[in-house]
Structure formats: structure tokens, C-alpha cells
Design a protein around this motif. Structure first.
Motif, mmCIF file in Angstrom:
data_model
loop_
_atom_site.group_PDB
_atom_site.id
_atom_site.type_symbol
_atom_site.label_atom_id
_atom_site.label_comp_id
_atom_site.label_asym_id
_atom_site.label_seq_id
_atom_site.Cartn_x
_atom_site.Cartn_y
_atom_site.Cartn_z
ATOM 1 N N TYR A 1 -54.347 6.032 6.541
ATOM 2 C CA TYR A 1 -55.602 5.257 6.258
ATOM 3 C C TYR A 1 -56.531 6.112 6.568
ATOM 4 O O TYR A 1 -56.288 7.139 7.108
ATOM 5 N N HIS B 1 -64.154 12.489 6.250
ATOM 6 C CA HIS B 1 -63.047 11.682 6.190
ATOM 7 C C HIS B 1 -62.075 12.074 7.416
ATOM 8 O O HIS B 1 -61.770 13.282 7.342
ATOM 9 N N GLY C 1 -60.715 2.519 6.173
ATOM 10 C CA GLY C 1 -60.105 2.001 4.903
ATOM 11 C C GLY C 1 -58.983 1.439 4.971
ATOM 12 O O GLY C 1 -58.415 1.139 6.144
#
Length: 117
Positions: A55, A11, A40
């Protein structure tokens, strides 16, 4: 020593504020145009352990050598947290974290409470 095979995903959290949201949008557009990533939702308020708007961008381990260098060169001064997904949220967001820009103070206590429940 841990093996890389326990990393299921990565991520990147792109942090911004009202003044830098347009920059964050450019980075997002660049990521979407160049890479097979999962973008996201925009979070214009702090959420979870993240102290400011952000985000998330999810990408596979085999994309790391392309996505991370691109972010390094194209972050336009924004702070970005990059971390692996190993199933240990606390360690992934702390000991295993990579920061581009300024390291922000995450609410790790919140992650610890979520993991404990």
C-alpha cells in the motif's frame, strides 16, 4: 544541481505478503494515528512497477522529518520504498529512491512505457 522545491510530495510503499499483512496493518494504523498522511488502497497482488503486495502512503515534504524516522524505527522488518514526487516517475523510483530494508526489483520498464505514452 536540482532544487528541493521540485518535490511536490513523497510516497512510501509498504511491502508485505500474506504472512506479514498483520504487521503492515499495524504500521498503517500507526501512521494514521500519528500523522496527516494519505493512505492508499491495499494491493494484495503486484501492481504497476511493484513486485509484491503493498500500500502507498503519501505525505508532504514538510512531514519527511517525522514520517521517515518513524518508519525507520517501526517497520518491523518490512521493506519500504520512499521516493519523492517530482514528475519523473522513473527517476523518482530509481535514482531518487530511499529503501528501508531490502531493495526490491521494481518493474522500471513498465514506468518507462507509461511515461512514453
Amino acid at each position: 544541481m536540482k532544487e528541493n522545491s521540485i518535490i511536490t510530495n513523497f510516497h512510501a510503499h509498504v511491502y508485505y505478503n500474506t504472512e506479514t499483512r498483520d504487521i503492515a496493518a499495524r504500521i498503517r494504523e500507526g501512521l494514521e494515528a500519528r500523522f496527516e498522511v494519505q493512505l492508499g488502497h491495499w494491493h494484495d497482488q503486484p501492481i504497476g512497477p511493484h513486485p509484491t503486495s503493498m500500500y502507498q502512503v503519501a505525505f508532504s515534504p514538510n512531514q519527511f522529518p517525522q514520517v521517515v524516522p518513524w518508519l525507520m524505527l517501526n517497520r518491523e522488518g518490512l521493506d519500504i520504498l520512499i521516493h519523492p514526487e517530482t514528475g519523473d516517475d522513473v527517476t523518482d523510483h530509481t535514482a531518487h529512491a530511499l529503501w528501508l530494508g531490502t531493495k526490491l526489483n521494481l518493474n522500471i520498464g513498465l514506468l518507462k512505457r507509461i511515461n512514453a505514452s
